[in-house]
Design a protein around this motif. Structure first.
Motif, short mmCIF file in Angstrom:
data_model
loop_
_atom_site.label_atom_id
_atom_site.label_comp_id
_atom_site.label_asym_id
_atom_site.label_seq_id
_atom_site.Cartn_x
_atom_site.Cartn_y
_atom_site.Cartn_z
N MET B 1 16.28 -28.67 -10.67
CA MET B 1 15.92 -29.26 -9.39
C MET B 1 17.20 -29.55 -8.59
O MET B 1 18.24 -29.87 -9.17
CB MET B 1 15.18 -30.57 -9.64
CG MET B 1 14.40 -31.08 -8.45
SD MET B 1 13.31 -32.47 -8.92
CE MET B 1 14.52 -33.74 -9.28
N ILE B 2 17.11 -29.42 -7.29
CA ILE B 2 18.27 -29.70 -6.45
C ILE B 2 18.03 -30.98 -5.66
O ILE B 2 16.99 -31.14 -5.03
CB ILE B 2 18.56 -28.54 -5.48
CG1 ILE B 2 18.97 -27.31 -6.30
CG2 ILE B 2 19.66 -28.92 -4.50
CD1 ILE B 2 19.41 -26.14 -5.46
N ARG B 3 19.03 -31.87 -5.73
CA ARG B 3 18.96 -33.10 -4.94
C ARG B 3 19.87 -32.94 -3.73
O ARG B 3 21.04 -32.57 -3.85
CB ARG B 3 19.39 -34.30 -5.81
CG ARG B 3 19.20 -35.65 -5.11
CD ARG B 3 19.02 -36.76 -6.11
NE ARG B 3 17.73 -36.63 -6.79
CZ ARG B 3 17.44 -37.19 -7.97
NH1 ARG B 3 18.33 -37.93 -8.59
NH2 ARG B 3 16.26 -37.02 -8.51
N ILE B 37 6.17 -30.43 5.09
CA ILE B 37 6.98 -29.38 4.45
C ILE B 37 6.79 -29.46 2.94
O ILE B 37 7.36 -30.33 2.27
CB ILE B 37 8.48 -29.55 4.80
CG1 ILE B 37 8.66 -29.63 6.33
CG2 ILE B 37 9.31 -28.42 4.20
CD1 ILE B 37 10.10 -29.79 6.80
N PRO B 38 5.98 -28.55 2.39
CA PRO B 38 5.63 -28.65 0.97
C PRO B 38 6.83 -28.47 0.03
O PRO B 38 6.77 -28.89 -1.13
CB PRO B 38 4.61 -27.53 0.77
CG PRO B 38 4.78 -26.61 1.94
CD PRO B 38 5.29 -27.44 3.07
N GLN B 39 7.92 -27.87 0.52
CA GLN B 39 9.10 -27.68 -0.34
C GLN B 39 9.76 -29.02 -0.73
O GLN B 39 10.49 -29.07 -1.71
CB GLN B 39 10.15 -26.80 0.36
CG GLN B 39 9.81 -25.32 0.40
CD GLN B 39 8.93 -24.95 1.57
OE1 GLN B 39 8.40 -25.81 2.29
NE2 GLN B 39 8.73 -23.66 1.79
N ILE B 40 9.48 -30.07 0.04
CA ILE B 40 10.05 -31.39 -0.30
C ILE B 40 9.24 -31.99 -1.44
O ILE B 40 8.08 -32.36 -1.26
CB ILE B 40 10.02 -32.35 0.92
CG1 ILE B 40 10.77 -31.75 2.10
CG2 ILE B 40 10.61 -33.71 0.53
CD1 ILE B 40 10.62 -32.56 3.40
N LEU B 41 9.86 -32.11 -2.61
CA LEU B 41 9.15 -32.67 -3.76
C LEU B 41 9.12 -34.19 -3.68
O LEU B 41 8.16 -34.83 -4.13
CB LEU B 41 9.85 -32.26 -5.06
CG LEU B 41 9.95 -30.74 -5.33
CD1 LEU B 41 10.66 -30.50 -6.65
CD2 LEU B 41 8.56 -30.12 -5.34
N ASP B 67 14.41 -25.63 -6.16
CA ASP B 67 15.58 -24.75 -6.35
C ASP B 67 16.25 -24.48 -5.00
O ASP B 67 15.81 -24.97 -3.96
CB ASP B 67 15.16 -23.43 -7.03
CG ASP B 67 13.97 -22.78 -6.32
OD1 ASP B 67 13.83 -22.98 -5.09
OD2 ASP B 67 13.19 -22.09 -6.99
N GLU B 68 17.30 -23.69 -5.06
CA GLU B 68 18.10 -23.35 -3.88
C GLU B 68 17.23 -22.69 -2.78
O GLU B 68 17.40 -22.98 -1.60
CB GLU B 68 19.20 -22.36 -4.33
CG GLU B 68 20.30 -22.07 -3.32
CD GLU B 68 21.27 -23.22 -3.17
OE1 GLU B 68 21.81 -23.37 -2.07
OE2 GLU B 68 21.46 -23.99 -4.15
N LYS B 69 16.30 -21.85 -3.21
CA LYS B 69 15.43 -21.15 -2.25
C LYS B 69 14.56 -22.16 -1.48
O LYS B 69 14.42 -22.07 -0.26
CB LYS B 69 14.54 -20.15 -3.03
CG LYS B 69 13.64 -19.29 -2.16
CD LYS B 69 12.94 -18.21 -3.00
CE LYS B 69 11.78 -17.59 -2.24
NZ LYS B 69 10.59 -18.47 -2.14
N ALA B 70 13.99 -23.12 -2.20
CA ALA B 70 13.15 -24.15 -1.55
C ALA B 70 13.98 -24.98 -0.57
O ALA B 70 13.51 -25.31 0.54
CB ALA B 70 12.51 -25.04 -2.62
N LEU B 71 15.21 -25.31 -0.95
CA LEU B 71 16.09 -26.08 -0.06
C LEU B 71 16.38 -25.27 1.21
O LEU B 71 16.34 -25.81 2.32
CB LEU B 71 17.39 -26.45 -0.78
CG LEU B 71 18.47 -27.14 0.06
CD1 LEU B 71 17.97 -28.39 0.74
CD2 LEU B 71 19.69 -27.47 -0.82
N GLU B 72 16.65 -23.98 1.03
CA GLU B 72 16.93 -23.13 2.20
C GLU B 72 15.72 -23.02 3.13
O GLU B 72 15.86 -23.05 4.34
CB GLU B 72 17.42 -21.75 1.76
CG GLU B 72 18.91 -21.76 1.46
CD GLU B 72 19.39 -20.60 0.60
OE1 GLU B 72 18.72 -19.55 0.62
OE2 GLU B 72 20.40 -20.77 -0.10
#
Lengths: 101, 101
Positions: B1-3, B37-41, B67-72
């Motif tokens: 997971m990316i913070r 924005i569903p990418q925000i967990l 992951d990096e893709k979701a952050l982008e």
């Protein structure tokens, strides 16, 4: 409780060492502080992702203190000041935020 | 997971509103993003303490991505970009750090 969050950007090279070496050396010094400074209730350090956005910080510190007084005692503590003096020639910028949790 | 951690300093006054008003308006916009924005967990915002050290940031955002893709995907999402456009004239500086947790 007060949470003290600090981000650092490091120079590409400083004191004859690479950014990576300086980030790791600084992190080791920060990670040693809780054993020396009882005001630190909890402390965590994180290395910024290599692949992250341009301009992002290289090292992040999150530490917790009981109150404003404890945070101030930490800021002037000689062991904390020693890390600050070590870092000063290595860093490009610093940003901090304190908030109540 | 990316913070993804971001700190903002706000101008004393901008767009006819005080710093305090602009910090609270920005926070409300950031707090509304996870529903869009569903990418925000997970996402948290904190207001910097008034009594904190000179130069400290006024608003802190901590959000998590798979992951990096979701952050982008988040970074280029129109609802995220709208907050960026709202904030740009209000802020004095921004510092960010992404790390893997």
């Amino acid at each position: 409780m007060i949470r003290h969050v600090v981000m650092f950007r490091f120079l590409e090279e400083a004191q004859g060492r690479s950014r990576r070496e300086n980030v790791l050396a600084t992190r080791a010094m920060l990670d040693a502080l809780p054993a020396k400074i009882p005001q630190i209730l909890r402390s965590e350090t994180y290395i910024g992702d290599e692949g992250a956005a341009e301009g992002n910080c290289h090292l992040l510190l999150i530490s917790d203190f009981a109150d404003e007084k404890a945070l101030e005692e930490y800021l002037v503590h000689p062991d904390h000041k020693a890390v600050g003096a070590f870092m000063r020639p290595l860093r490009e910028s610093r940003a901090a935020c304190d908030f109540t949790v």
